[in-house]
Structures are given as structure tokens and as C-alpha cells.
Design a protein around this motif. Structure first.
Motif, PDB file in Angstrom:
ATOM      1  N   GLU A 182       0.844  -1.195   0.000  1.00  0.00           N
ATOM      2  CA  GLU A 182       0.000   0.000   0.000  1.00  0.00           C
ATOM      3  C   GLU A 182       0.877   1.242   0.000  1.00  0.00           C
ATOM      4  OE1 GLU A 182      -3.983   1.301   2.400  1.00  0.00           O
ATOM      5  OE2 GLU A 182      -2.244   0.773   3.611  1.00  0.00           O
ATOM      6  N   TRP A 183       0.617   2.143  -0.967  1.00  0.00           N
ATOM      7  CA  TRP A 183       1.426   3.357  -1.108  1.00  0.00           C
ATOM      8  C   TRP A 183       0.575   4.624  -1.034  1.00  0.00           C
ATOM      9  CZ3 TRP A 183       4.913  -0.230  -3.803  1.00  0.00           C
ATOM     10  CH2 TRP A 183       6.231  -0.121  -3.358  1.00  0.00           C
ATOM     11  N   GLY A 184      -0.652   4.506  -0.611  1.00  0.00           N
ATOM     12  CA  GLY A 184      -1.521   5.670  -0.514  1.00  0.00           C
ATOM     13  C   GLY A 184      -2.970   5.230  -0.483  1.00  0.00           C
ATOM     14  N   ARG A 185      -3.868   6.190  -0.512  1.00  0.00           N
ATOM     15  CA  ARG A 185      -5.302   5.896  -0.462  1.00  0.00           C
ATOM     16  C   ARG A 185      -5.754   5.230  -1.759  1.00  0.00           C
ATOM     17  NH1 ARG A 185      -9.165   7.905   2.971  1.00  0.00           N
ATOM     18  NH2 ARG A 185     -11.319   7.789   2.242  1.00  0.00           N
ATOM     19  N   GLY A 186      -5.973   3.916  -1.712  1.00  0.00           N
ATOM     20  CA  GLY A 186      -6.337   3.167  -2.907  1.00  0.00           C
ATOM     21  C   GLY A 186      -5.191   2.959  -3.866  1.00  0.00           C
TER      22      GLY A 186
END
Length: 305
Positions: A182-186
Motif C-alpha cells: 500500500e502506497w496511498g489511499r487506494g
């Protein structure tokens, strides 16, 4: 004389009876302990082999993970765009190893020294702190487990990491991790992250860009909105120096600098959850990379198992 003999006989009988009783108690205790040990061993084997089998991912790419499903329940949706490991820039591969698991190629799923240090720090500071988890453990957690911080979840994570190391190569573990992280929102996976932050494919990332992505991995939802944070800038610079060293660039300091302090919270700015814990935010652990033991091969080179 007769009285003395009778007393002696009675005493001997009493002592003998006590000794036999004590012996029977010891034998009974040993029997109970042995039975309990057998039950525990059987239960542990049953639990271990009922865990998900990660060997299916040796040739099949996971489409959704437990973390993705958890985020979807919170209204956060996203899907990775899968790319093979050789299409991910070497700078990003090394940056993630530098920041998250410097001894990735030298352990079998669990970095016991790092885990010991994390437990000691948690005990000393009386709180749960991010750290001690290898890339394999993080992958096991993201694929199968919820992000809660409980002892049971940690035990499952450790067992799954061991099974994963036995059934997947190091290159495959790293490839899956980089494609679902995961690298951010969505924002899931290196390709989506690269296009989200820099508008380019993951194969074209520079050292500085790759180091930024590695720097925000501990709390991607938080730093997706704080890209110019002084803490992230400093951490990015430190990761970049080590990556340049690994890729044959300029040398780094022989002794790592102290980790930059975490910036203060702002009451008027909502704080998003970290990848490790949806409720508790903590700074990433310090980057300590002394010695040659942290050198990491790329796919095609030998991989310590």
C-alpha cells in the motif's frame, strides 16, 4: 529395647510410605505434563497446517489481499497493476530493502535479532511500536491478516512467514510484496504508486523518487497528503544515500545518522491510519545498515536461503 525396635519399625514404615507417595506424585505429575505436551504439539501442528498455503502464489498473482478488503470496508478502493520484478526499477527494489528489511536475503522469514529489539523497545516504552517485521512478515500480513496488533495475529504472521519462505523464492516474495504494498489511499503496487506520485512507470523511477516511495511505506495513507513533510524529506535523503552506495554511486557515512524526529501532530488536520495499525501512528524505525551483510542480490544472482 522392644519399644525402641517397635518405634524404629513404625518410623521406617511411615517414611517408606511417604517416599512411595512422593514418588507416585512425581510420576503422576510427569504423566500429566507429558500428556499436556503431546496435546500442545498436536494442537500446534493442527494450527500450523490449517494456515493458508502460500505455495499457490509461486506461479499465480494474488488479485486481492486481506488489507485491500479491509480498506474496502472503510470505503477505500483500489487495485494494483501487476508488473514483473525486472520491470521495477532497481532503485526502488533496493530502496525498499534498505528501508524495510536490510537483511532480507540473509534470514528465513524472521529476523530474530530485529524482532528481539522490537520486543525490548515495546516493553521499555510500554507501547506497540512499528518495527521488527521483515518483508516476508509484512507480505504474509497484507495477504492474509487484518492490521490489528494482537499477539494471535503476530503468531499467525510469524508462522505464515516461515511457510512462505519454504515455498517461495526470495525474488518471488519481493515481487509480490512490491506489487501489493500500500502506497496511498487506494494506491497498491509499485506501478500504480509510480504513476500516482510521479506520472511515470515504475521502471523509470530515479533513486530520489524510489527513495521517497520507500520512505512513506510505514504510513502511506498519512504521507500521501504530506509529501513535503520535513521528516519524509530527511528520511528520503538518507535512504537515497544508501541506495546510491548499493548501486555503485557515491559512498555513504560509515555510521548512520540519528533518525529524524517525527513531526508534531496538527489538531486541525485529520490523521490517516498507518499500514501497520489503523488507529495508532508511529514513526518508522531507524535505518541501520552497517557491514557487508546487508548487500542484496538482484534476480538472477544467487540468493541465500
Amino acid at each position: 529395647m522392644l519399644t525402641v525396635l517397635l518405634r524404629s519399625a513404625i518410623n521406617d514404615r511411615i517414611v517408606g510410605k511417604a517416599r512411595r507417595g512422593k514418588k507416585r506424585s512425581i510420576e503422576k505429575g510427569q504423566g500429566v505434563f507429558g500428556a499436556a505436551a503431546v496435546v500442545l504439539i498436536v494442537a500446534a501442528c493442527w494450527w500450523y497446517f490449517r494456515l493458508p498455503d502460500p505455495s499457490r502464489f509461486a506461479h499465480v498473482n494474488p488479485e486481492r489481499t486481506a488489507l485491500m478488503r479491509y480498506r474496502e470496508e472503510k470505503g477505500i478502493h483500489g487495485r494494483p497493476v501487476w508488473i514483473p520484478l525486472d520491470r521495477i526499477a532497481p532503485a526502488l527494489r533496493q530502496a525498499v530493502l534498505v528501508a524495510e528489511d536490510a537483511n532480507f536475503y540473509h534470514h528465513h522469514g524472521i529476523d530474530w535479532d530485529g524482532l528481539k529489539e522490537a520486543v525490548q523497545r515495546d516493553w521499555r516504552e510500554k507501547r506497540l511500536y512499528r518495527g521488527g517485521s521483515t518483508i516476508t512478515q509484512q507480505l504474509a500480513k497484507n495477504l492474509y491478516l487484518d492490521p490489528s496488533k494482537t499477539l494471535w495475529r503476530k503468531l499467525n504472521e510469524l508462522a505464515l512467514a516461515i511457510r512462505m519462505e519454504r515455498s517461495l523464492t526470495k525474488s518471488r516474495i519481493l515481487e509480490i510484496y512490491l506489487n501489493i504494498a500500500e502506497w496511498g489511499r487506494g494506491v497498491y503496487g509499485a506501478e500504480v504508486a509510480s504513476r500516482h506520485y510521479f506520472g511515470k512507470p515504475a521502471s523509470d523511477l530515479t533513486i530520489e523518487e524510489a527513495s521517497f516511495l520507500a520512505a512513506i511505506l510505514p504510513s502511506p495513507l498519512r504521507y500521501d497528503k504530506r509529501r513535503d513533510s520535513p521528516y519524509i524529506r530527511k528520511r528520503t535523503e538518507r535512504i537515497a544515500r544508501f541506495v546510491e552506495h548499493r548501486l555503485g554511486g557515491k559512498p555513504v557515512l560509515s555510521e548512520p545518522e540519528p533518525e529524524p524526529a517525527e513531526p508534531p501532530e496538527f489538531d486541525d488536520e485529520p490523521v490517516e491510519p498507518s499500514q501497520d495499525d489503523p488507529d495508532t501512528l508511529t514513526p518508522a524505525p531507524p535505518i541501520n545498515l552497517p557491514g557487508d551483510r546487508t548487500a542484496t542480490p538482484f534476480p538472477g544472482q544467487s540468493e541465500p536461503r
